[in-house]
Write a protein that holds these residues in place. Structure first.
Motif, short mmCIF file in Angstrom:
data_model
loop_
_atom_site.label_atom_id
_atom_site.label_comp_id
_atom_site.label_asym_id
_atom_site.label_seq_id
_atom_site.Cartn_x
_atom_site.Cartn_y
_atom_site.Cartn_z
N THR A 113 67.69 53.49 48.78
CA THR A 113 67.51 54.92 48.54
C THR A 113 67.32 55.64 49.87
O THR A 113 66.87 55.05 50.87
CB THR A 113 66.29 55.19 47.65
N VAL A 114 67.66 56.92 49.87
CA VAL A 114 67.53 57.71 51.08
C VAL A 114 66.07 57.78 51.53
O VAL A 114 65.75 57.66 52.72
CB VAL A 114 68.10 59.12 50.85
N GLU A 151 63.37 64.77 44.20
CA GLU A 151 64.28 63.92 43.42
C GLU A 151 65.29 63.23 44.33
O GLU A 151 65.68 62.07 44.09
CB GLU A 151 65.01 64.77 42.38
N ARG A 152 65.70 63.91 45.37
CA ARG A 152 66.72 63.36 46.25
C ARG A 152 66.26 62.10 46.98
O ARG A 152 67.07 61.23 47.28
CB ARG A 152 67.15 64.41 47.28
N LYS A 154 64.82 59.66 45.87
CA LYS A 154 64.99 58.49 44.99
C LYS A 154 66.46 58.11 44.82
O LYS A 154 66.76 57.08 44.20
CB LYS A 154 64.37 58.79 43.62
N GLN A 155 67.34 58.92 45.35
CA GLN A 155 68.77 58.68 45.16
C GLN A 155 69.37 57.87 46.30
O GLN A 155 68.80 57.76 47.38
CB GLN A 155 69.51 60.02 45.03
N TYR A 156 70.55 57.31 46.03
CA TYR A 156 71.27 56.52 47.03
C TYR A 156 72.26 57.42 47.77
O TYR A 156 72.65 58.48 47.26
CB TYR A 156 72.00 55.35 46.34
N ALA A 159 75.22 59.43 46.21
CA ALA A 159 75.00 60.64 45.40
C ALA A 159 74.93 61.89 46.26
O ALA A 159 74.83 63.00 45.73
CB ALA A 159 73.71 60.49 44.59
N PHE A 160 75.01 61.72 47.59
CA PHE A 160 74.92 62.85 48.52
C PHE A 160 76.32 63.25 48.98
O PHE A 160 77.19 62.41 49.15
CB PHE A 160 74.09 62.48 49.75
N ARG A 165 74.39 63.97 53.53
CA ARG A 165 74.14 62.69 54.20
C ARG A 165 73.82 62.91 55.68
O ARG A 165 72.96 62.24 56.24
CB ARG A 165 75.36 61.77 54.04
#
Length: 344
Positions: A113-114, A151-152, A154-156, A159-160, A165
């Protein structure tokens, strides 16, 4: 730039070579420059001129072998980078100097995750606990203007978008508030609108954190929007260096003229041809004597092909390495091109 400001980075006569099957490739050939506190220096030049090798040498990121620093000095906040071992360099990377690479997709781990990737820097250099790392990652994503940061994190990376990114990479690079931020072609893979947003973000970070910036680009429009000083690089050497205003309004090297003339003017006829620099950059395996730009220069003289020019002072800290500055050389003036805007 006040003379009283402290020097964060000093590079003196840096020479870096690559060992190849064809022989020794002299990627960086005697580069010298300084960056003061809070200053943005931009190195511009065509692909293959040694910009990225120079930038990555500062953090010893060029793979050794095939790369090797032959000679020179690199001082980062008083630390001798050339003599530092790998353990010391691991402490310096991220804490004293952060780096943004040109391809955010390959620079981010797609399986993490980011938020976790940003948190790694905080864990290594500041020993921040897991919960604290997550909140700091949220704050950093908010600082680089990513909406919905909670929320971001938690994302990989998949998804960006490309621009997001790149912002995430900037967040990771500034996590420990380094004194120097190195940005290697940070806008190359982005469209023009997102490029402008990223440069605006870097300017904002520089102003708010008092951070020094070394930015690498081939795009003079990008350089004009952020640089206090500009170094023009060609064939492993800095051929001209000075304040952004001096370089844009009073360029002295024919290579700099060529770069300037290749920028489209706002009022240029859309059907007219863009100006280009003829020829190709030289091979840096057994480079020819003389000025590296001489084979492509319309003003080249015999001495240009035989003897390398030394840096000469033009005005203040504006320096240029060109035989046209010699008192006995023919008087050549560049035709000014309108429409280049420089950041205040």
């Amino acid at each position: 730039m006040e003379d009283s400001q402290r020097t964060i980075l000093s590079v003196k006569d840096l020479r870096v070579s690559m060992d190849t099957y064809d022989g020794e490739l002299q990627a960086v050939r005697g580069v010298s420059f300084e960056i003061k506190e809070g200053e943005a220096l931009v190195i511009v030049g065509e692909s293959g001129c040694g910009k990225s090798v120079t930038a990555q040498s500062i953090l010893r990121l060029n793979p050794e072998p095939p790369a090797r620093i032959k000679s020179g000095e690199i001082s980062l906040d008083g630390i001798d980078i050339i003599q530092a071992d790998e353990k010391k360099m691991q402490q310096i990377r991220g804490s004293l100097a952060g780096m943004i690479f040109q391809d955010p997709m390959t620079s981010l781990n797609p399986t993490m995750t980011v938020g976790r990737q940003i948190g790694e820097t905080l864990e290594i250099h500041q020993k921040v606990k897991k919960h604290g790392r997550l909140q700091m990652a949220v704050d950093l994503l908010s600082a680089v203007r990513i909406p919905g940061a909670a929320e971001r994190v938690k994302q990989y990376p998949g998804a960006f978008s490309g621009g997001m990114r790149q912002r995430a990479l900037i967040a990771a690079a500034i996590a420990c508030k380094p004194k120097l931020l190195i940005a290697d072609e940070p806008t190359t893979a982005l469209d023009v609108t997102i490029q402008a947003q990223i440069i605006d973000l870097l300017r904002s970070i520089q102003k708010s954190n008092g951070m020094s910036i070394l930015l690498i680009t081939h795009d003079l429009a990008v350089a004009a929007s952020i640089a206090q000083r500009i170094a023009v690089m060609y064939a492993g050497k800095i051929v001209e260096i000075g304040s952004a205003r001096e370089i844009f309004h009073h360029p002295k090297h024919p290579y700099t003229w060529g770069l300037m003339n290749s920028i489209p003017s706002p009022d240029q006829d859309q059907n007219s041809e863009l100006q280009t620099i003829g020829g190709t950059p030289p091979r840096l395996v057994n480079p020819s004597p003389g000025c590296g730009f001489a084979p492509r220069c319309p003003y080249a003289m015999r001495i240009c092909l035989e003897t390398e020019p030394e840096q000469q002072e033009v005005a203040g800290d504006h320096q240029c390495a060109c035989w046209l500055l010699h008192p006995g050389a023919p008087k050549v003036e560049r035709a000014a091109k309108e429409g280049i805007l420089i950041a205040g």
